[in-house]
Design an enzyme around this catalytic site. Structure first.
Site, PDB file in Angstrom:
ATOM      1  CG  ASP A 167       0.521   9.515   0.959  1.00 44.18           C
ATOM      2  OD1 ASP A 167       0.369   8.317   1.238  1.00 44.18           O
ATOM      3  OD2 ASP A 167      -0.124  10.440   1.501  1.00 44.18           O
TER       4      ASP A 167
ATOM      5  CG  HIS B 175      -2.008  -1.021   1.153  1.00 40.98           C
ATOM      6  ND1 HIS B 175      -3.322  -0.706   0.958  1.00 40.98           N
ATOM      7  CD2 HIS B 175      -1.954  -2.370   1.219  1.00 40.98           C
ATOM      8  CE1 HIS B 175      -4.041  -1.814   0.917  1.00 40.98           C
ATOM      9  NE2 HIS B 175      -3.228  -2.839   1.081  1.00 40.98           N
TER      10      HIS B 175
HETATM   11  C1  G6P Z   1      -0.924   3.264   6.106  1.00 42.82           C
HETATM   12  C2  G6P Z   1      -0.452   1.833   5.918  1.00 42.82           C
HETATM   13  C3  G6P Z   1      -1.407   0.840   6.563  1.00 42.82           C
HETATM   14  C4  G6P Z   1      -1.677   1.232   7.992  1.00 42.82           C
HETATM   15  C5  G6P Z   1      -2.208   2.665   8.064  1.00 42.82           C
HETATM   16  C6  G6P Z   1      -2.468   3.145   9.500  1.00 42.82           C
HETATM   17  O1  G6P Z   1      -2.034   3.507   5.318  1.00 42.82           O
HETATM   18  O2  G6P Z   1      -0.265   1.549   4.545  1.00 42.82           O
HETATM   19  O3  G6P Z   1      -0.868  -0.471   6.510  1.00 42.82           O
HETATM   20  O4  G6P Z   1      -2.575   0.331   8.605  1.00 42.82           O
HETATM   21  O5  G6P Z   1      -1.262   3.523   7.468  1.00 42.82           O
HETATM   22  O6  G6P Z   1      -1.320   3.014  10.262  1.00 42.82           O
HETATM   23  P1  G6P Z   1      -1.275   2.093  11.565  1.00 42.82           P
HETATM   24  O7  G6P Z   1       0.168   2.071  11.942  1.00 42.82           O
HETATM   25  O8  G6P Z   1      -2.130   2.770  12.577  1.00 42.82           O
HETATM   26  O9  G6P Z   1      -1.786   0.732  11.209  1.00 42.82           O
END
Ligand code: G6P
Length: 466
Positions: free
Chosen positions: A376, A167
């Site tokens: 990003d 992602h």
């Molecule tokens: C990004 C990453 C995700 C992640 C999200 C939130 O979008 O690609 O994998 O889940 O951020 O971050 P966190 O560390 O809270 O999961």
């Protein structure tokens, strides 16, 4: 686990798509969190009985340890101890890989104990998946926290169809080479049959890396050969659940909430909005500096323009995030100190997670949205804003370093490293001819609608199943 025989589709992501709730009487429960990924894959999962989602339930007490059902989704928790979380999540994932994959906007730290924790947690995810998937099942693994899982899973279950989607950006090999465990990590990803990226740059970088490390040979532009296997490497730009934003923002109570919000902001001529996780990749500080300079230059008058910045708390155990918070909050304080009036701050800063309805009202009230990341993967907030502008009004200022810039070509594009350029773009956005804004927004809305979340998930899964 004995439901193995009928699990034909397994989604594997670091987080389960759930969050904790508490009712008025203090009774606790779980609800599905309506994040991007779950809205993309839930329809497919619900249409395939027996599909499951494997993930970590988060850093909260009393997380479930046994599989459970929620809203028609079968959820399989992978529990982590505090020490495992510190090494895998705070450490290797967010202290090493996240900055490395985002152009080293913050320094990337390399610690062997973090790497050991990463391997251990990835192995646990692979084992949970192997125990859940039926013979020949399709498994879709997500993101940078789980890059070893495809290879580990293939060792355990060579019968599975394995897909991996990243992602976030994939860096140029020249940067990736710094990673002490570069070969093992690359081999992990190469365990998949299909590897997806957000942009052609990410796919191209990975393709070059695998070949230059001697782990795969090139088979055309989007194929790699590893021993006797053919692996496809492709681009799948992720979308959002467009209808949820488009239809949601048309609701009368949202219109009412937006009107109320503008009144509470003091009926400014223009409202500027930023919505981000509080992350150093997002360029929140750049925007604030540009905005502060425009006020100081007299190009913006504080009684005319108000800036609302939502900065959702994120990864607050990681030092670089704590530093960023200090920096951002000092900037907000300086700008309000210099230009605010009693009862009328010029920057409204919310270090909070807002509800979906509140976000919609903010998107509706915002005449201009600033999305200025240094790097990003995609940036879904940009797409959410566009999807909420059903009357074709509103201006999007978008960094050319966001994956979304490949698709939203009609945004006002900025280089976030060029503060003079950011200032000029904000000015352009404030002065824009309404007809030009409408044409740009209409074009962006067409793109966002075309590449929505379910089309994205279906595109990846179709390619994985053939
Ligand atoms: C990004 C990453 C995700 C992640 C999200 C939130 O979008 O690609 O994998 O889940 O951020 O971050 P966190 O560390 O809270 O999961």
């Amino acid at each position: 686990m004995d439901d193995r025989p009928d699990t034909s589709l397994v989604i594997v992501a670091n987080r389960l798509p759930v969050r904790r709730t508490e009712d008025d009487d203090g009774a606790q429960g779980w609800v599905t969190s309506p994040g991007g990924l779950v809205s993309a894959v839930a329809p497919t999962m619900q249409s395939k009985p027996g599909s499951a989602w494997i993930g970590w339930a988060g850093d909260i007490e009393d997380t479930p340890t046994a599989p459970f059902e929620l809203d028609g989704l079968r959820l399989v928790p992978v529990p982590l101890t505090q020490e495992e979380k510190a090494r895998h999540y705070d450490g290797m994932s967010n202290g090493t890989l996240w900055p490395l994959y985002h152009d080293k906007v913050a320094p990337s730290e390399f610690h062997r104990s973090w790497w050991d924790g990463y391997k251990l947690v990835n192995q646990r995810f692979a084992e949970a998946t192997a125990a859940t998937a039926e013979q020949g099942a399709t498994v879709w693994i997500h993101d940078y926290q789980l890059q070893l899982v495809p290879g580990m899973l293939r060792e355990l279950r060579p019968d599975l169809r394995i897909g991996f989607f990243l992602h976030i950006p994939f860096p140029p090999p020249e940067l990736f080479y710094q990673l002490p465990w570069r070969e093992e990590l690359t081999r992990g990803i190469l365990g998949a049959d299909l590897i997806g990226f957000q942009t052609p740059d990410g796919a191209g970088n990975f393709h070059r890396l695998a070949v230059s490390l001697g782990l795969a040979s090139r088979d055309g532009r989007s194929m790699l050969d590893v021993e006797d296997r053919k692996i496809r490497v492709r681009t799948y730009p992720i979308g959002i659940d467009v209808d949820r934003y488009d239809e949601g923002s048309r609701r009368p109570e949202i219109t009412e909430a937006a009107r109320d919000l503008r009144a509470r902001l003091g009926q400014p001529h223009r409202v500027i909005l930023g919505v981000d996780r509080l992350d150093y990749t997002k360029g929140i500080d750049v925007r604030l500096r540009a905005f502060g300079e425009l006020l100081a230059d007299g190009d913006i008058h504080p009684s005319q323009v108000t800036y609302v910045q939502v900065a959702e708390p994120s990864r607050d155990q990681v030092g670089a995030y704590q530093d960023l918070r200090n920096r951002v909050e000092r900037l907000v304080g300086e700008i309000n100190g210099d230009f605010g009036r009693v009862g009328f701050p010029v920057v409204h800063y919310l270090h909070q997670t807002r509800s979906f309805e509140e976000l919609l009202a903010l998107y509706r009230v915002a005449d201009m949205m600033l999305v200025t990341p240094f790097r990003d993967g995609m940036n879904l907030v940009a797409k959410e804003y566009v999807a909420s502008r059903y009357d074709d009004t509103g201006v999007l200022v978008l960094s050319e370093f966001a994956g979304a810039a490949h698709q939203l070509r009609e945004a006002i594009r900025v280089n976030p490293y060029d503060i003079a350029g950011v200032k000029a773009s904000i000015r352009h956005g404030l002065d824009i001819d309404p007809e030009e804004a409408r044409v740009r927004m209409q074009a962006m809305r067409r793109v966002v609608k075309r590449s929505n979340a379910s089309a994205w998930a279906a595109g990846f899964l179709d390619d994985l199943d053939v």
